[in-house]
Design an enzyme around this catalytic site. Sequence first.
Site, mmCIF file in Angstrom:
data_model
loop_
_atom_site.group_PDB
_atom_site.id
_atom_site.type_symbol
_atom_site.label_atom_id
_atom_site.label_comp_id
_atom_site.label_asym_id
_atom_site.label_seq_id
_atom_site.Cartn_x
_atom_site.Cartn_y
_atom_site.Cartn_z
ATOM 1 N N ASP A 250 0.965 -1.041 -0.380
ATOM 2 C CA ASP A 250 0.309 -0.162 -0.124
ATOM 3 C C ASP A 250 0.934 1.268 -0.001
ATOM 4 O OD1 ASP A 250 -2.168 1.791 0.419
ATOM 5 O OD2 ASP A 250 -3.019 1.330 1.924
ATOM 6 N N LYS A 264 2.336 6.614 -12.968
ATOM 7 C CA LYS A 264 2.260 6.982 -14.004
ATOM 8 C C LYS A 264 1.017 7.476 -13.644
ATOM 9 C CE LYS A 264 -0.196 5.564 -18.141
ATOM 10 N NZ LYS A 264 -1.341 4.766 -17.993
ATOM 11 N N HIS A 268 -3.413 12.084 -10.054
ATOM 12 C CA HIS A 268 -3.936 13.401 -9.840
ATOM 13 C C HIS A 268 -5.442 12.688 -9.970
ATOM 14 C CE1 HIS A 268 -4.960 10.792 -14.340
ATOM 15 N NE2 HIS A 268 -4.905 10.288 -13.933
#
Length: 363
Positions: A250, A264, A268
Site C-alpha cells: 500500500d 504514472k 491526479h
Amino acid sequence: MGSIANEHASQELVDAKTHLTNHFLSHQKGMALKCALELGILEVIHNHGKPITLSKLSNSLSIHPNKTSSLSRIMNLLVHCNFFTKQTSSINGEEEEIEAYDLTPNSHILLKDHPLSLAPLSRFVFNPDSIKPGFYLSSWFKNEDESPFHSAHEKSFWEYGAQVHEYNEVFNEGMGSDSRFLANTLVNNREFKELMEGIESLVDVGGGDGTLASAIARAFPKVSCTVFDLPQVVKGLKSVEKNLKFVEGDMFEGVHPAQIVLLKNILHDWSDDLCVKILEKCKEAIPSKGGKIIIIDMVLDPNNYTSNESLNKLLLDMQMMNLMIGGKERTEQEWNNIFINAGFSHYNILPIQGPQSVIMVYP
C-alpha cells in the site's frame, strides 16, 4: 449606421446560438463514436481493405433495412469529427455521389487488433457508470458527498470498483491500453533513455498489470523493475521478463525501494494532501543521492485555454473531478507546492507525451 449595428448584433446572437447548440449537443459526438465501436464499423471498413459504400457497410453490419439512412447520419457526423473520410466512388468511368467511407489515423488506434489500440480505454470512458456522475455535478456542489461519483453510486470510485467486478475489469483494461500507448512513446524517447542511463532499479507504484513496467524492462534489460500495487491487483500476476517482479503493498504505508520510483497517472487521482503523503513515502524509498521520482501526469497552463491540447487537459480535469475524491490535473505552481511540502529540493518538466509530461523530482 443604426441598421448596420443592429445587423451586427443580430449576427452575434445567431453565432451565439450556434455556439451554444454545438455545446448543448456535443455529447452526441461521443455517443455516435460509441455506437460505431459497438457496431464494429471500424473493423468492417478495415477488413474491407478499401473505402466501403454505405450499402455494403450496412449489409456487413446486418443493419435493419429501414435504418440504413440513419446509419449514414452517424457516419456523416463522424466524418465531420475526423474519424472517417467520405469519398466519391467512380462507376463505369463516371463519377457519382456514392457514399464510400474509409478510416483515418484517429480511428485506426481504435481498432481492436491495433497494437496500441485505445478501444479498451474508450469502453471505460463510455461506460454508463463512468458517465453517470456528470448528471450529479451541480447537486454535488451543494451537498457533502465526497465526489459526484459518490453521489451517483453511493460509493467512492475505488469502493465501487472493488464491489462491481465488471466495472473494475473495464477500468483495468482501459488503463492497460493507455499504458501500452504511453510505453511505446516513452521507451523510444531520447530524453527518457538518457534519464535511464546508469539506473539499476525502478519501481512502478500503482503499476497495475505491469504493462508499462514490462515495456521498460524489455527496453532496459539491465534495470531491475518492480510493479508495486495492492494485493488484489498483483495477486497471481507473473512476468515473462526476467528483470520484472510483482510486489504487493500500500503506497500510503510504504513503497518498495528502488533508485527510481515511477508514478504514472497516479497523483491526479488524489487530493494535494494525499499526494504529499504518497510522495513522502516515495522519498523514503529512493536513495538520497542518485534517487529520483518520475511522475507521468499533466501540467495545466493557466494562460492557455484555446489549443486542442489545453482542451484535452481541461476535459480530463473535469473527468477527475467527477470520478475521484480530490482528484485533479495541476498547474506547475500546484505541482511545485506539493513537491516542496513533500520535502523535495527541485524538479524538471519534460513535455514528452503530448498533453502529458514527464516530471523529474529530486530529493
